[in-house]
Write a protein that holds these residues in place. Structure first.
Motif, short mmCIF file in Angstrom:
data_model
loop_
_atom_site.label_atom_id
_atom_site.label_comp_id
_atom_site.label_asym_id
_atom_site.label_seq_id
_atom_site.Cartn_x
_atom_site.Cartn_y
_atom_site.Cartn_z
N LYS A 136 0.76 -1.16 -0.05
CA LYS A 136 0.00 0.10 -0.11
C LYS A 136 0.91 1.26 0.12
O LYS A 136 0.38 2.24 -0.72
N ILE A 137 1.98 1.41 0.75
CA ILE A 137 2.88 2.52 0.69
C ILE A 137 3.45 2.75 -0.65
O ILE A 137 3.70 3.96 -0.96
N ALA A 138 4.01 1.59 -1.26
CA ALA A 138 4.41 1.65 -2.48
C ALA A 138 3.26 2.07 -3.68
O ALA A 138 3.83 2.95 -4.37
N LEU A 139 2.20 1.64 -3.56
CA LEU A 139 1.02 2.33 -4.37
C LEU A 139 0.84 3.72 -3.95
O LEU A 139 0.77 4.36 -5.04
N ALA A 140 0.84 4.12 -2.94
CA ALA A 140 0.47 5.50 -2.52
C ALA A 140 1.80 6.44 -2.94
O ALA A 140 1.36 7.44 -3.48
N GLN A 141 3.07 5.93 -3.19
CA GLN A 141 4.07 6.71 -3.47
C GLN A 141 3.75 6.92 -5.12
O GLN A 141 4.12 7.99 -5.51
N ARG A 142 3.45 5.87 -5.73
CA ARG A 142 3.02 6.09 -7.21
C ARG A 142 1.86 6.94 -7.51
O ARG A 142 1.96 7.61 -8.58
N LEU A 143 1.02 7.02 -6.61
CA LEU A 143 -0.34 7.96 -6.69
C LEU A 143 -0.09 9.45 -6.44
O LEU A 143 -0.99 10.21 -6.30
N LEU A 144 0.86 9.51 -5.48
CA LEU A 144 0.98 10.70 -4.86
C LEU A 144 0.80 11.86 -5.69
O LEU A 144 0.22 13.01 -5.39
N LEU A 145 1.58 12.02 -6.72
CA LEU A 145 1.38 12.91 -7.75
C LEU A 145 0.40 13.10 -8.97
O LEU A 145 -0.19 14.21 -9.20
N ARG A 146 -0.18 11.76 -9.21
CA ARG A 146 -1.28 12.02 -10.07
C ARG A 146 -2.48 11.84 -9.74
O ARG A 146 -3.60 12.05 -10.36
N ASP A 147 -2.78 11.24 -8.29
CA ASP A 147 -3.95 10.88 -7.89
C ASP A 147 -4.05 10.98 -6.33
O ASP A 147 -3.82 10.02 -5.69
#
Length: 384
Positions: A212-223
């Protein structure tokens, strides 16, 4: 002389000491009195012979206390002096009894050159007895039988019986060590079970948190909204895991009392402890889980701190009582786990009592009966 290391627990050593004092010390004292009465014809004969008898009694008493190593040499010297005085001065054929009794016990403390020590004891008894010929030459046959043959033969018999008894104590020692190892293994198995529960709680959670943290890092700028949602879920998951870990650490996870009883039986039997379970009534379901925690904590304490041979578990409609016979101190040990449970039991309206009396340790958790409770069923026992 080198002291042997029997490796008995204090509880076992105490039982053996009481058994020996009750069964063997009275005959030893009676034998000493009878021999003194038989051989002492005047008051000064008694003065000469009494130290040998006293040395034998002291050596036996110290042997029962597993403290013979410090007294063996002084007692042996005293008894060794009395025998030649009895032969040459008082004419007492039974004065060998002290050196026979002390010598046979002292041989247990000899590790190296034991065969030589045994031969030396027999030779000394025979040689001193033969010295009677220096003052009584008119009846050589009587001297050889009374002062040499009989004392030496009886010393051999007593020494052999003592060595046979030593093998018996070696067997008890081995059984005691086996019991200690089984108890340690039982505790280790309990720790492994705890580690498995901890892994079940945290292993999966940590893996999900990582994803989940890895996913949140990827979504931080675009979503940002989706990333915020993932972080909130991660926070909630971590909070839940912390709560479950605390419950596990304080034995607060939901427990099945029947399963805990069966587990306690298996642990005790693995440690060589006899278990008796008495079901006077069905336990109130509202306190079953808490009673399971009390049983689990008490089981661990018995395996780790007690020297029990028997455990009695009694279930009633008001609670549970666990009694073991392994208390080895005058005051109960500080048991932190039960102290924490006492507060939880009190918070649910019950009482957790821990007491020790006459070598028995009793843990009892009781709750007031529920209103309208049914009459208890017939008593059932499971003795293993």
């Amino acid at each position: 002389m080198t002291a042997r290391s029997p490796r008995f627990t204090e509880s076992t050593q105490g039982r053996l000491r009481r058994l020996n004092l009750a069964t063997s010390l009275p005959p030893v004292v009676i034998a000493a009195v009878v021999l003194l009465y038989t051989d002492a014809r005047t008051w000064w004969h008694l003065v000469v012979l009494a130290p040998g008898a006293v040395a034998a009694v002291v050596a036996f008493e110290r042997w029962t206390a597993n403290d013979l190593a410090r007294f063996a040499l002084p007692c042996l010297l005293v008894a060794g002096v009395v025998w030649p005085l009895g032969v040459l001065v008082t004419g007492s054929p039974n004065a060998y009894w002290g050196v026979c009794a002390v010598g046979s016990l002292a041989l247990r403390e000899v590790r190296r050159y034991r065969a030589r020590a045994v031969a030396g004891l027999f030779t000394y008894v025979a040689a001193v007895g033969a010295a009677r010929l220096l003052v009584q030459r008119d009846d050589i046959g009587h001297v050889l039988v009374t002062y040499v043959l009989i004392p030496t033969a009886l010393t051999v018999v007593v020494t052999v019986l003592t060595m046979v008894g030593e093998r018996f104590y070696d067997l008890i020692r081995e059984l005691e060590q086996t019991r200690e190892r089984e108890a340690e293994l039982a505790v280790v198995r309990e720790r492994v079970r705890f580690a498995s529960d901890l892994h079940d709680i945290q292993g999966h959670t940590l893996h999900v948190v990582k994803l989940k943290i890895a996913l949140a890092q990827r979504l931080l700028l675009r979503d940002t909204a989706r990333a915020e949602k993932e972080l909130r879920e991660t926070y909630a998951l971590v909070s839940d895991t912390i709560a479950q870990t605390k419950e596990l650490a304080y034995a607060q996870r939901r427990l099945n009392l029947t399963a805990e009883i069966e587990n306690a039986k298996n642990l005790f039997e693995a440690a060589g402890i006899r278990v008796r379970v008495t079901r006077e009534a069905e336990v109130d379901a509202r306190v079953s889980e808490l009673l399971g925690q009390v049983l689990r904590e008490t089981t661990t304490n018995i395996l780790r701190h007690a020297q029990a041979t028997q455990v009695q578990i009694t279930l009633s409609d008001s609670g549970i009582t666990i009694v073991n016979d392994g208390a080895s101190a005058d005051t109960p040990p500080q048991l932190r786990g039960l102290s924490a449970l006492r507060q939880r039991v009190a918070g649910d309206g019950g009482e957790l009592m821990v007491e020790q009396h006459e070598g028995r340790f009793r843990t009892a958790a009781t709750f007031p009966p529920a209103r309208g409770a049914a009459a208890p069923p017939a008593l059932k026992e499971d003795d293993r």
